[in-house]
Design an enzyme around this catalytic site. Structure first.
Site, PDB file in Angstrom:
ATOM      1  N   ASP A 201     -20.515  35.525  -6.197  1.00  0.00           N
ATOM      2  CA  ASP A 201     -21.048  34.620  -7.214  1.00  0.00           C
ATOM      3  C   ASP A 201     -21.554  33.308  -6.606  1.00  0.00           C
ATOM      4  O   ASP A 201     -20.862  32.687  -5.793  1.00  0.00           O
ATOM      5  CB  ASP A 201     -19.919  34.303  -8.208  1.00  0.00           C
ATOM      6  CG  ASP A 201     -20.360  33.365  -9.296  1.00  0.00           C
ATOM      7  OD1 ASP A 201     -21.136  33.799 -10.160  1.00  0.00           O
ATOM      8  OD2 ASP A 201     -19.951  32.188  -9.272  1.00  0.00           O
ATOM      9  N   GLU A 262     -15.153  45.685   9.111  1.00  0.00           N
ATOM     10  CA  GLU A 262     -13.896  46.266   9.601  1.00  0.00           C
ATOM     11  C   GLU A 262     -13.530  47.529   8.824  1.00  0.00           C
ATOM     12  O   GLU A 262     -12.690  48.303   9.246  1.00  0.00           O
ATOM     13  CB  GLU A 262     -12.729  45.277   9.396  1.00  0.00           C
ATOM     14  CG  GLU A 262     -12.696  44.121  10.368  1.00  0.00           C
ATOM     15  CD  GLU A 262     -11.762  43.014   9.867  1.00  0.00           C
ATOM     16  OE1 GLU A 262     -10.921  43.253   8.962  1.00  0.00           O
ATOM     17  OE2 GLU A 262     -11.889  41.885  10.382  1.00  0.00           O
TER      18      GLU A 262
HETATM   19  C1  GLC Z   1     -23.027  32.481 -11.700  1.00  0.00           C
HETATM   20  C2  GLC Z   1     -22.590  33.398 -12.815  1.00  0.00           C
HETATM   21  C3  GLC Z   1     -22.424  32.593 -14.072  1.00  0.00           C
HETATM   22  C4  GLC Z   1     -21.367  31.545 -13.836  1.00  0.00           C
HETATM   23  C5  GLC Z   1     -21.709  30.679 -12.620  1.00  0.00           C
HETATM   24  C6  GLC Z   1     -20.532  29.856 -12.180  1.00  0.00           C
HETATM   25  O1  GLC Z   1     -24.294  31.977 -11.874  1.00  0.00           O
HETATM   26  O2  GLC Z   1     -23.484  34.462 -12.946  1.00  0.00           O
HETATM   27  O3  GLC Z   1     -22.083  33.400 -15.172  1.00  0.00           O
HETATM   28  O4  GLC Z   1     -21.240  30.727 -14.963  1.00  0.00           O
HETATM   29  O5  GLC Z   1     -22.085  31.462 -11.516  1.00  0.00           O
HETATM   30  O6  GLC Z   1     -19.557  30.643 -11.586  1.00  0.00           O
END
Ligand code: GLC
Ligand code: CA
Length: 522
Positions: A201, A262
């Site tokens: 993310d 790994e």
């Molecule tokens: C990314 C995710 C989103 C989230 C953000 C913060 O963009 O897709 O849903 O709010 O990161 O983690």
């Protein structure tokens, strides 16, 4: 048949677990619910599943605020449910990817609870703590994606801490080696349990070594236009020289890559990355250099207000220029952060509502005919429309709540899936209420009903995916020609050693055709 790795041509089905299927009548989707719907996903003909976060979390950002990376939020189930999920997913021949959030955690994570206590505890340097300016203001002009400054005050330390998103999502300090090691352990924990890959993310928002905390610059091209983003001060700034996309992030991507390597079985790292206008491709290339992430998630087809044919062409052409011959990128037309493509794309493409389903099928076929992998967000296979009639009192997304009524946020694409029109709540839950309202409009396109209906998008897309799996040009090579076609067409060839496949997407007829051609045919 394919000499490529699975992730170089995978079609990945994205599940937003809170809204997929409830199994225990609390109105919230959960892991057992997902297990009960695995057959529906496998029958569609996708190759893998990515599940948005289900970890321990107070849910301020619905799971993207993690308070324990190695356990499951009781709302979603427990670790043994997860083990079942992974086993059953693998039995059906699908890979399983999960969503790791490395840039920030929850303010209720024990790391932050300790860190915020004082300037001299064992985790005092695990986040970005900065003294106020002499006038008491935060150290610089950085803003948060979700509104307001990127800094919040901690009275106990008499300092500010950094959060690129909500104040409840403090940014980890990646310059601290102990932080990196903890995150490495998270990767090992889930790889040991058998997951096939991570969607990472907001990797471009990782911070470390930020001093001297330079100001962001104003974006000279910013104009206050009609877009929802225009109303948000965050988008008035350029971020890539100071706040985001700092070179230190590559220490993280390299550490994660070493760990993935790994393990046996081609574990996959796909990073969500973005950049200032014009910089996104460079950012994607930097993150997917050898020894870093395998692929990056491409934002260019996710534009909030939709894209015209020539803009879609532009986005694909940029990707071809940067990545042709490789599977190092992943396309998506929809996800849990943007309005659903079935609604969003109608007006920019000049297509009327009666052709909405044809358009949705066309977009799905286009996306899965491009080089690299692609992500299909839950409900896209049904052509679900965006849900814009949610009342203010029912809204849940903090971003939308901050900017309502100018901007509705992300609830519109996150309402629960419906499965059978004739069941109460469309079969999503046995409760009388779901965490977000269920859309009446979606009832006509309930998942299991559509899977039984021959002419549905689900079935047409499913036939397409099964055909796609047998095309060498689609899955044993990642080469594609330049784009051609008139103003309402996108035409390209996918090419392997044994096959050339001409893929034609006609936005006038709202129809895709695929034709095998021989070398020299034009
Ligand atoms: C990314 C995710 C989103 C989230 C953000 C913060 O963009 O897709 O849903 O709010 O990161 O983690
Ligand atoms: Ca539940």
């Amino acid at each position: 048949m394919s000499s490529l790795k699975w992730w170089e041509h995978a079609v990945i089905y994205q599940i937003y677990p809170r809204s997929f299927q409830d199994s225990n009548s609390d109105g919230i989707g959960d892991l057992n619910g997902i297990i009960s719907r695995l057959k529906y996903i496998a029958d569609l003909g996708v190759d893998a599943i990515w599940i948005s976060p289900f970890f321990m979390s107070p849910q301020h950002d619905f799971g993207y605020d993690v308070s324990n990376y190695c356990d499951i939020n009781p709302e979603y189930g427990n670790l043994s449910d997860f083990d079942q999920l992974i086993e059953k997913t693998h039995e059906l021949g699908l890979r399983l990817m999960i969503d790791i959030v490395p840039a920030h955690c929850s303010y209720l994570h024990p790391w932050f609870e300790e860190s915020r206590k004082s300037k001299d505890n064992s985790k005092s340097d695990w986040f970005h703590w900065v003294d106020p300016k002499p006038d008491g203001c935060p150290p610089n002009n950085w803003l948060s994606f979700f509104g307001g400054p990127a800094w919040s005050w901690e009275p106990r330390r008499q300092q500010y801490y950094l959060h690129n998103f909500l104040p409840e999502q403090p940014n980890l300090n990646h310059a601290n080696q102990e932080v990196q090691e903890e995150l490495n352990n998270v990767a090992r924990f889930w790889f040991d349990r058998g997951v096939d890959g991570f969607r990472l993310d907001a990797v471009h928002t990782i911070n470390g070594d930020c001093e001297p905390y330079k100001d962001n610059l104003a974006d000279p091209n910013f104009t206050l236009g009609p877009l929802p983003q225009d109303k948000q001060p965050f988008f008035r700034q350029l971020h890539d020289v100071a706040q985001l996309n700092q070179p230190v992030i590559q220490k993280f991507s390299e550490a994660y890559r070493r760990i993935a390597d790994e393990y046996e079985g081609d574990r996959f790292l796909m990073g969500e990355v973005n950049g200032d206008e014009g910089n996104a491709m460079t950012v994607s290339k930097t993150f997917s250099e050898p020894g870093r992430l395998h692929a990056t998630y491409n934002f260019d087809l996710l534009e909030w207000t939709g894209l015209s044919v020539s803009e879609i062409k532009g986005a694909i052409a940029n990707a071809i220029e940067a990545f042709n011959g490789s599977g190092r990128l992943c396309f998506a037309f929809s996800n849990h952060d943007v309005p659903r493509s079935a609604s969003r794309q109608l007006s920019p493409l000049g297509i009327t509502l009666d052709k909405q389903d044809d358009l949705q099928l066309l977009l799905l076929q286009l996306e899965t005919s491009l080089i690299g992998s692609s992500c299909i967000y839950q409900g896209e296979e049904l052509g679900l429309s965006d849900v814009t009639n949610i009342q203010f009192g029912e809204m849940k997304d903090p971003w939308g709540l901050n900017f309502y009524p100018e901007f509705l946020g992300r609830d519109t694409c996150r309402t629960p899936m419906v499965w059978e029109k004739n069941k109460p709540m469309g079969g999503f839950t046995l409760a009388n209420e779901a965490w977000l309202p269920i859309s009446e409009l979606h009832m006509e396109k309930a998942g299991l009903d559509m899977a039984k209906s021959e002419g549905s998008i689900y079935n047409k897309f499913s036939s397409f995916l099964k055909w796609r799996r047998k095309q060498p040009a689609m899955i044993s090579s990642n080469k594609m020609s330049e784009l051609s076609g008139g103003p309402s067409e996108i035409i390209f060839d996918r090419e392997s050693e044994t096959q050339i496949l001409r893929c034609k997407f006609d936005f006038g007829l709202v129809k895709a055709t695929f034709e095998e051609v021989t070398h020299g045919t034009s």
